[in-house]
Design a protein around this motif. Structure first.
Motif, PDB file in Angstrom:
ATOM      1  N   LEU A 551      -7.510   4.617   6.662  1.00 24.19           N
ATOM      2  CA  LEU A 551      -6.418   4.491   7.246  1.00 24.19           C
ATOM      3  C   LEU A 551      -5.292   3.763   6.259  1.00 24.19           C
ATOM      4  CD1 LEU A 551      -4.627   4.852   9.711  1.00 24.19           C
ATOM      5  CD2 LEU A 551      -5.563   2.664  10.454  1.00 24.19           C
ATOM      6  N   TYR A 552      -5.922   2.660   5.617  1.00 27.64           N
ATOM      7  CA  TYR A 552      -4.786   1.759   4.784  1.00 27.64           C
ATOM      8  C   TYR A 552      -4.367   2.442   3.661  1.00 27.64           C
ATOM      9  CZ  TYR A 552      -6.623  -1.917   7.936  1.00 27.64           C
ATOM     10  OH  TYR A 552      -6.830  -2.683   8.878  1.00 27.64           O
ATOM     11  N   ALA A 553      -5.192   3.264   3.134  1.00 31.16           N
ATOM     12  CA  ALA A 553      -4.822   4.142   1.849  1.00 31.16           C
ATOM     13  C   ALA A 553      -3.657   4.926   2.399  1.00 31.16           C
ATOM     14  CB  ALA A 553      -5.817   4.854   1.422  1.00 31.16           C
ATOM     15  N   CYS A 554      -3.482   5.474   3.600  1.00 32.72           N
ATOM     16  CA  CYS A 554      -2.471   6.214   4.198  1.00 32.72           C
ATOM     17  C   CYS A 554      -1.307   5.618   4.282  1.00 32.72           C
ATOM     18  CB  CYS A 554      -3.004   7.045   5.462  1.00 32.72           C
ATOM     19  SG  CYS A 554      -4.311   8.038   5.412  1.00 32.72           S
ATOM     20  N   PHE A 555      -1.422   4.348   4.767  1.00 31.73           N
ATOM     21  CA  PHE A 555      -0.348   3.310   4.722  1.00 31.73           C
ATOM     22  C   PHE A 555       0.320   3.269   3.478  1.00 31.73           C
ATOM     23  CE2 PHE A 555      -2.129   0.159   8.528  1.00 31.73           C
ATOM     24  CZ  PHE A 555      -2.008   1.396   9.414  1.00 31.73           C
ATOM     25  N   ASP A 556      -0.221   3.005   2.411  1.00 33.00           N
ATOM     26  CA  ASP A 556       0.329   2.870   1.054  1.00 33.00           C
ATOM     27  C   ASP A 556       1.048   4.073   0.649  1.00 33.00           C
ATOM     28  OD1 ASP A 556      -0.851   0.222   1.205  1.00 33.00           O
ATOM     29  OD2 ASP A 556      -2.681   0.803   0.011  1.00 33.00           O
ATOM     30  N   VAL A 557       0.463   5.087   0.978  1.00 34.01           N
ATOM     31  CA  VAL A 557       1.510   6.383   0.785  1.00 34.01           C
ATOM     32  C   VAL A 557       2.485   7.000   1.407  1.00 34.01           C
ATOM     33  CG1 VAL A 557      -0.240   7.097  -0.918  1.00 34.01           C
ATOM     34  CG2 VAL A 557      -0.027   8.128   1.512  1.00 34.01           C
ATOM     35  N   ALA A 558       2.321   6.253   2.685  1.00 33.15           N
ATOM     36  CA  ALA A 558       3.372   6.845   3.811  1.00 33.15           C
ATOM     37  C   ALA A 558       4.655   6.048   3.732  1.00 33.15           C
ATOM     38  CB  ALA A 558       2.750   6.496   5.085  1.00 33.15           C
ATOM     39  N   ASP A 559       5.729   6.644   4.001  1.00 33.43           N
ATOM     40  CA  ASP A 559       7.134   6.139   4.023  1.00 33.43           C
ATOM     41  C   ASP A 559       7.526   5.626   5.538  1.00 33.43           C
ATOM     42  OD1 ASP A 559       8.016   6.413   1.347  1.00 33.43           O
ATOM     43  OD2 ASP A 559       7.668   8.721   1.850  1.00 33.43           O
ATOM     44  N   LEU A 560       6.955   6.487   6.648  1.00 28.93           N
ATOM     45  CA  LEU A 560       7.093   6.097   7.976  1.00 28.93           C
ATOM     46  C   LEU A 560       5.563   6.212   8.623  1.00 28.93           C
ATOM     47  CD1 LEU A 560       8.841   6.274  10.458  1.00 28.93           C
ATOM     48  CD2 LEU A 560       9.105   8.554  10.171  1.00 28.93           C
ATOM     49  N   LEU A 561       5.681   5.488   9.801  1.00 30.26           N
ATOM     50  CA  LEU A 561       4.362   5.770  10.680  1.00 30.26           C
ATOM     51  C   LEU A 561       5.048   6.093  11.781  1.00 30.26           C
ATOM     52  CD1 LEU A 561       1.526   5.287  11.821  1.00 30.26           C
ATOM     53  CD2 LEU A 561       2.192   2.857  12.128  1.00 30.26           C
ATOM     54  N   ILE A 562       4.312   6.873  12.611  1.00 33.17           N
ATOM     55  CA  ILE A 562       4.647   7.284  14.064  1.00 33.17           C
ATOM     56  C   ILE A 562       3.131   7.105  14.660  1.00 33.17           C
ATOM     57  CG2 ILE A 562       5.261   9.189  15.862  1.00 33.17           C
ATOM     58  CD1 ILE A 562       7.040  10.306  13.470  1.00 33.17           C
TER      59      ILE A 562
END
Length: 707
Positions: A551-562
């Protein structure tokens, strides 16, 4: 074999393609059995032979691709033994029919050989149960040298897979009978049955040898004595205690790196045997203590503090040990009731991320006193990349990470049901969006409708990819690097353990991790994540459901979280990036923000997803982002200050609680044992001379609970 299987019974909860495949396999198996019966009764040697071959092929496919259907067939009393006996019986019937037509001698004696083979099969099954019992140890470990326990590799097929064992050992007999049906000579059947008998006898002999005293692992008392000696030698000071279901291992895994950086000698204590294999790669000693009696031996150990990332029924058992102090850290913090459960008051301290969680416990009035709440931040988030500005490439990466439906039936728990499809359609409609969809692992476990909605969302994403990815290909060089790193990670994390190894064999293979393995896993994981994102076709949407990427790897590449109201929001705030929360509980936006403080710095989305275009615009153009300051303020309230780091604060909390535990243990050891027991002639509530005894009795109450 001919028990009807209602379509909905064995396809419930499956995607359409998987359900169709399951129906096809079941229908093919039923048709092959019917054709074999027809070939035996007509009789027709070609039909009998072809149907038998088809039946065996389907059996192989079942074990390889449809293990779920095997379970369904067993529930319908059509397990592998019944199917195998039926298949061989139809072959014998066919042979008898063919012999009657051609004047060949009767084949009744072949039945005797088959009966002997099935008798051996039953004997193997009985002995395998005895062998498994000798290999079920009272303590299961990882990363601990257990060579003194005489551990050995397991004959996996003979021990753990009776269906596969019967299929393999009986294959020569079945093939011989089928060949005899074609050739009309008894030699193939004789040879096949004889070979099956020899193989079965050899398997039985191999298992019987395992029952010899010299071939068994150590007995129960010997293992207990060995465990006590290990505790005395290693002298653990802090432990991570965890108990849960198969899908809950992530709750413990998220604390492994923090545990490895704690001061002292850490240990991981589990209660379920299957959980030992689900704990991620770590160099920390792992101990599984399934029985309460074995667990209570920790009272005499040097262990001072246990950290609890979750509540479970078995948590109450370890809380009865008075020599250990207990800290509840939870596996994530959110505004939901589960983050301030009344069970938390059973712990000595509750470690939370920041001031907001402290106030949440005060508002909830669940019995947790403010003096027992300690703010440590979220050590896992120290490595999350901070906000580096708006997206610079052609795509805005949006992470949609909804939580699951929960136990209480609240429609606001998850957006998957009421808003998920609308949100995904709105995001996919923007040609500049790359969507990462990461549903909670428990989605659909309580409400099947949530599972069905999750599957529909996945189909929407796959359909969008088919349109967007037409003609695009994955970068060959990056894919090759990803494959290399995947193999390296598998090698590091599997530690040479066979997939079908039993617990004793796993203990043997994982007795002592190579020096520096945890650091190597961390380094290769970081390289793997970089290669993973580089290997994807530009702009391709992703459904992230595997262990990697995390999940934290996804945080690093994401510009926005929903997301929904969950700990994902609190964790994402460490990045400082924009986020949105779906409001699906029927509350007004004002009431929604008032009830859930984590929403204070979020864009609130309604179930119709009408606010998605404006949200994307604010992400791409930071001057339109009116919530940046609010996010910084909320981050401080939820996670605490950046300095000192969360890991440093966690170590300080551990040191303080360890000191308390040590002082408590010293005080208790200085009190005579008889003083800890109330006099049978005194009533602590009414006798004026028992004031000191009443105070001691408070400690005795915890000790007496060991019962």
């Amino acid at each position: 074999m001919h028990v009807p299987l209602p379509h909905r019974w064995f396809t419930a909860g499956l995607p359409h393609r998987q359900a169709a495949l399951r129906v096809l396999v079941a229908t093919t198996l039923l048709a092959a059995t019917a054709a074999q019966a027809a070939g035996a009764l007509l009789p027709s040697a070609p039909l009998l032979l072809g149907a038998t071959a088809a039946s065996l092929a389907v059996e192989g496919a079942l074990y390889r691709w449809q293990p779920g259907l095997l379970s369904m067939l067993a529930k319908a009393h059509a397990d592998i033994t019944v199917r195998h006996v039926l298949r061989d019986l139809l072959l014998v019937v066919g042979l008898l029919q063919l012999a009657g037509q051609g004047g060949e001698p009767r084949y009744a004696w072949l039945v005797v050989g088959l009966l002997a083979f099935y008798a051996l099969h039953c004997a193997i099954q009985a002995v395998s149960v005895l062998v498994r019992r000798t290999r079920t140890l009272p303590v299961v470990t990882r990363n601990i040298d257990a060579s003194a326990l005489r551990l050995t590799r397991a004959p996996a097929t003979l021990l753990r897979h009776p269906g596969r064992r019967l299929l393999l050992l009986g294959l020569p007999a079945t093939a011989g009978l089928a060949a005899t049906a074609v050739t009309r000579t008894s030699l193939p059947a004789v040879a096949g049955i004889a070979l099956s008998l020899v193989l079965a006898a050899a398997g039985l002999g191999a298992l019987l040898l395992r029952l010899l005293p010299s071939r068994r692992p150590a007995g129960e008392q010997e293992v207990i004595d060995w465990f006590d000696a290990w505790l005395e030698d290693y002298r653990p000071t802090v432990g991570l205690y965890f108990s849960g279901g198969a899908s809950s291992a992530y709750q413990a895994n998220m604390w492994l790196e923090t545990m490895s950086r704690l001061e002292g000698r850490p240990v991981i204590i589990l209660r379920e045997r299957f959980m030992v294999a689900k704990i991620a790669a770590t160099d920390i000693p792992v101990v599984c203590l399934p029985k309460v009696a074995t667990l209570m031996r920790l009272e005499q150990s040097s262990l001072r503090v246990l950290i609890h990332p979750s509540n479970s029924g078995k948590t109450s058992q370890v809380l009865r040990i008075p020599t250990i102090k207990h800290a509840f850290v939870n596996h994530g913090e959110s505004d939901k009731l589960s983050s301030c459960n009344p069970y938390a008051k059973a712990y000595d301290e509750v470690w939370v991320a920041g001031p907001e969680a402290r106030e949440r416990y005060a508002r909830a009035e669940v019995g947790v006193e403010d003096k027992d709440v300690v703010e440590i931040g979220r050590p896992q988030l120290d490595a999350v990349h901070p906000y580096a500005g708006p997206p610079t490439g052609p795509y805005t990466t949006v992470l949609y990470a909804p939580t699951w439906e929960g136990w209480d039936g609240n429609p606001g728990n998850t957006s998957v049901l009421a808003a998920g499809e609308n949100l995904v359609r709105a995001l996919l409609a923007d040609p500049g969006v790359r969507l990462l969809y990461k549903p909670h692992p428990l989605t659909g476990s309580v409400d099947p409708r949530a599972g069905a909605a999750d599957q529909r969302i996945r189909e929407l994403i796959r359909a969008a990819n088919r349109e967007r990815s037409a003609g695009s290909a994955r970068p060959t060089r990056s894919v090759a690097e990803l494959d290399r790193l995947t193999a390296e990670l598998d090698r590091l994390t599997a530690a040479g353990v066979r997939p079908d190894a039993d617990q004793v064999e796993r203990m043997l293979a994982q007795s002592a991790p190579p020096s520096g393995r945890a650091e190597a896993v961390s380094r290769v994981t970081a390289a793997w994540e970089e290669a993973y994102w580089a290997s994807l076709p530009e702009g391709e949407h992703q459904i992230v459901i595997d262990v990697r990427p995390a999940l934290y790897a996804c945080f690093d590449v994401a510009d926005l979280l929903i997301s929904d109201v969950s700990s994902v929001i609190s964790d994402f705030l460490a990045s400082g990036k924009p986020y949105a929360v779906a409001n699906t509980g029927g509350l007004s936006e004002e009431a929604f923000r008032a009830e859930f403080p984590t929403v204070a710095a979020a864009t609130v989305l309604t179930p119709d997803a009408g606010g998605v275009p404006a949200l994307l615009e604010s992400v791409r153009h930071p001057e339109k982002d009116e919530l940046a300051d609010a996010r910084a303020e909320l981050k401080l309230r939820l996670l605490g200050p950046d300095e000192p780091t969360a890991q440093e604060r966690c170590n300080a909390a551990l040191h303080a609680l360890s000191t308390t535990a040590l002082h408590h243990r010293t005080r208790m050891s200085s009190i005579p044992q008889e003083a800890l027991l109330p006099s049978p002639r005194q009533n602590p509530d009414t006798d004026p001379g028992t004031g000191t005894g009443a105070e001691a009795g408070a400690d005795t109450g915890a000790r007496g609970g060991q019962g």
